[in-house]
Enzyme design. Sequence first.
Site, PDB file in Angstrom:
ATOM      1  N   ASN A 120       0.816  -1.221   0.000  1.00 39.45           N
ATOM      2  CA  ASN A 120       0.000   0.000   0.000  1.00 39.45           C
ATOM      3  C   ASN A 120       0.847   1.267   0.000  1.00 39.45           C
ATOM      4  OD1 ASN A 120      -2.788  -0.654  -0.038  1.00 39.45           O
ATOM      5  ND2 ASN A 120      -2.609  -1.511   2.027  1.00 39.45           N
ATOM      6  N   HIS A 175      -8.263   1.862  -3.688  1.00 38.22           N
ATOM      7  CA  HIS A 175      -8.241   0.977  -2.524  1.00 38.22           C
ATOM      8  C   HIS A 175      -7.841   1.883  -1.359  1.00 38.22           C
ATOM      9  CE1 HIS A 175      -7.580  -2.199   0.288  1.00 38.22           C
ATOM     10  NE2 HIS A 175      -6.280  -1.961   0.378  1.00 38.22           N
TER      11      HIS A 175
END
Length: 299
Positions: A120, A175
């Site tokens: 991420n 996301h």
Amino acid sequence: MKHSKIAIIGAGSVGSTTAYALILKSIAAEIILIDIDEPRCHGEILDLSDALTFDGSSKIRSGSSADAAQADIIIIAAGRAQKPGETRRELLTTNKKIIADIFATIKPINPAAIIIMVTNPVDPLTALAQSISDLPIHQVFGTGTFLDTLRLRGHIAEKFNIARESIHAYIIGEHGDSQCVAWSSAEIAGTPITQFPDMHEKNFEAIAQKVKNIAYDIIACKGSTHFGIATCVAKICNAIVFDQKLIMPLSTYIKDYDVVFSMPVVVGENGIEKIIPIPLNDNERKNLELSAEQLKIVW
Ligand SMILES: NC(=O)c1ccc[n+]([C@@H]2O[C@H](COP(=O)([O-])OP(=O)(O)OC[C@H]3O[C@@H](n4cnc5c(N)ncnc54)[C@H](O)[C@@H]3O)[C@@H](O)[C@H]2O)c1
């Protein structure tokens, strides 16, 4: 079966649990685990080797950058994870450097390799990987909103007492905090979810918010999330290895919004084989445009 040598770079919670999911489902002939923390990587391999006891169809070993570069599928799960309360975007500066360092060491990459980005913030880091890997972009993509989508389906399934597999609904976009639920195209057995009598606007917002916050809730309770994402990555690998042409929302370059984020895509042995432009109402399109704008600012 075409692809079965799978390298996982980053043998932390996500990487090692992904290896475990691959072993349990016998998806990979060979799993190569790589981490800069060599003792941890060695320990994970010893521990995972015990999971091979009842099914000898996968082999697991540690590897070098050269091994990773020649794998059929390269999963990148290396990097810092969120601390409680931290957003995914706050990881960008640290993880951008880690991803750039990794790509500097795994060249030249097998021209047929498929790279799955997990670290991420997955959308900007997928954009980075697409730009520096020298592979065609359909071979480099991120897990995107696949996990968010499965969480959404779980909530709807519970509400209607119907199996998750029978719910067709997608979360698209980032996301992260600007993700969007495509409610107007969500359906159960051909009936739009918006037409179910007990689904009101209030329910939509509450479900979307709850799903968005699940990662924060898990991290607040136990420090990290790994089972759900590992299952998603194993499912993506399965779709590639068995050329399943499975549709799932993954992170890739979306021309209409000029950004890398998630849309439903078809996954087979060549990676992303088609992007499915999901029908959206005006409000959803506006939200998706906002999601794209926010990602462009971050990037
Ligand atoms: N995409 C998703 O849906 C999703 C879900 C959960 C976690 N994640 C992300 O996955 C990443 C990993 O999370 P985690 O919980 O496994 O973290 P972790 O701290 O348990 O593991 C990270 C591992 O990366 C390794 N590492 C760091 N730099 C490296 C390098 N240059 N080469 C090889 N290995 C390196 C570390 O040594 C560590 O073992 C985080 O960025 C996290 O936010 C993504």
